[in-house]
Design a protein around this motif. Structure first.
Motif, PDB file in Angstrom:
ATOM      1  N   ASN A 134      40.739  41.709  44.468  1.00  0.00           N
ATOM      2  CA  ASN A 134      40.317  42.375  43.290  1.00  0.00           C
ATOM      3  C   ASN A 134      41.600  42.549  41.196  1.00  0.00           C
ATOM      4  O   ASN A 134      41.248  41.827  40.775  1.00  0.00           O
ATOM      5  CB  ASN A 134      40.578  44.261  43.005  1.00  0.00           C
ATOM      6  N   HIS A 135      43.062  42.791  42.241  1.00  0.00           N
ATOM      7  CA  HIS A 135      44.217  41.981  40.934  1.00  0.00           C
ATOM      8  C   HIS A 135      43.862  40.762  40.741  1.00  0.00           C
ATOM      9  O   HIS A 135      43.926  40.171  39.429  1.00  0.00           O
ATOM     10  CB  HIS A 135      45.389  41.896  41.823  1.00  0.00           C
ATOM     11  N   ILE A 136      43.492  39.515  41.273  1.00  0.00           N
ATOM     12  CA  ILE A 136      43.284  38.318  40.944  1.00  0.00           C
ATOM     13  C   ILE A 136      42.430  38.270  40.027  1.00  0.00           C
ATOM     14  O   ILE A 136      42.101  37.461  38.865  1.00  0.00           O
ATOM     15  CB  ILE A 136      43.599  37.250  42.094  1.00  0.00           C
ATOM     16  N   ALA A 137      41.169  38.888  40.693  1.00  0.00           N
ATOM     17  CA  ALA A 137      40.460  38.890  39.850  1.00  0.00           C
ATOM     18  C   ALA A 137      40.112  39.694  37.944  1.00  0.00           C
ATOM     19  O   ALA A 137      39.819  39.305  37.185  1.00  0.00           O
ATOM     20  CB  ALA A 137      38.790  39.506  40.300  1.00  0.00           C
ATOM     21  N   ALA A 138      41.223  40.202  38.059  1.00  0.00           N
ATOM     22  CA  ALA A 138      41.752  41.455  37.099  1.00  0.00           C
ATOM     23  C   ALA A 138      42.506  40.218  36.207  1.00  0.00           C
ATOM     24  O   ALA A 138      42.314  40.355  34.815  1.00  0.00           O
ATOM     25  CB  ALA A 138      41.613  42.387  37.336  1.00  0.00           C
ATOM     26  N   ILE A 139      42.896  39.385  37.063  1.00  0.00           N
ATOM     27  CA  ILE A 139      43.739  38.449  35.807  1.00  0.00           C
ATOM     28  C   ILE A 139      43.472  37.304  35.552  1.00  0.00           C
ATOM     29  O   ILE A 139      43.366  37.044  33.929  1.00  0.00           O
ATOM     30  CB  ILE A 139      44.937  38.190  37.077  1.00  0.00           C
ATOM     31  N   GLN A 140      42.231  36.790  36.438  1.00  0.00           N
ATOM     32  CA  GLN A 140      41.574  35.946  35.515  1.00  0.00           C
ATOM     33  C   GLN A 140      40.898  36.292  34.764  1.00  0.00           C
ATOM     34  O   GLN A 140      40.328  34.844  33.702  1.00  0.00           O
ATOM     35  CB  GLN A 140      40.701  35.580  37.359  1.00  0.00           C
ATOM     36  N   ARG A 141      40.341  37.889  34.692  1.00  0.00           N
ATOM     37  CA  ARG A 141      39.202  37.773  33.811  1.00  0.00           C
ATOM     38  C   ARG A 141      40.566  37.857  32.564  1.00  0.00           C
ATOM     39  O   ARG A 141      40.045  37.531  31.408  1.00  0.00           O
ATOM     40  CB  ARG A 141      38.945  39.533  33.843  1.00  0.00           C
ATOM     41  N   LYS A 142      41.728  38.361  32.415  1.00  0.00           N
ATOM     42  CA  LYS A 142      42.215  38.905  31.628  1.00  0.00           C
ATOM     43  C   LYS A 142      43.243  37.392  30.935  1.00  0.00           C
ATOM     44  O   LYS A 142      43.468  37.678  29.370  1.00  0.00           O
ATOM     45  CB  LYS A 142      43.691  39.651  32.116  1.00  0.00           C
ATOM     46  N   THR A 143      43.202  36.725  32.012  1.00  0.00           N
ATOM     47  CA  THR A 143      44.051  35.563  31.347  1.00  0.00           C
ATOM     48  C   THR A 143      43.035  34.253  31.055  1.00  0.00           C
ATOM     49  O   THR A 143      43.392  33.238  30.974  1.00  0.00           O
ATOM     50  CB  THR A 143      44.936  35.139  32.297  1.00  0.00           C
ATOM     51  N   GLY A 144      41.762  34.640  31.449  1.00  0.00           N
ATOM     52  CA  GLY A 144      40.427  33.190  31.448  1.00  0.00           C
ATOM     53  C   GLY A 144      40.878  32.143  31.467  1.00  0.00           C
ATOM     54  O   GLY A 144      40.530  31.014  31.772  1.00  0.00           O
TER      55      GLY A 144
END
Length: 94
Positions: A65-75
């Motif tokens: 979940n953290h990695i998915a959020a990071i992907q979303r935030k950093t593109g």
């Protein structure tokens, strides 16, 4: 390998100051949490989700979940792109 090289080349082309402003400033694309910063650092060092979970005392699903959020935030499209972004922005060293 081509995707990895492309992600690294893309990250190097991004000006770190601009990226950091986008990530750190509220209202400018979102912010990374302290825990997400920790996940980014470990991911950039090549740790697996299970290794990150064990080191941070998290469930593997929470790491995902953290990695998915990071992907979303950093593109970022994948964990390689997150690592390249972390190196390019000076969050960690390759």
């Amino acid at each position: 390998m081509a995707d990895t090289r492309t992600a690294i080349d893309t990250a190097k082309a991004i000006e770190p100051d601009v990226v950091l402003a986008d990530i750190r400033m509220p209202g400018a694309g979102g912010i990374l949490t302290e825990r997400e910063d920790e996940v980014v650092a470990l991911l950039a060092y090549g740790r697996t989700n299970a290794e990150i979970a064990a080191e941070l005392f998290l469930a593997p699903g929470t790491v995902k979940n953290h990695i998915a959020a990071i992907q979303r935030k950093t593109g970022s499209r994948n964990r390689v792109a997150i690592a390249a972004w972390a190196w390019a922005t000076g969050r960690t060293e390759p």
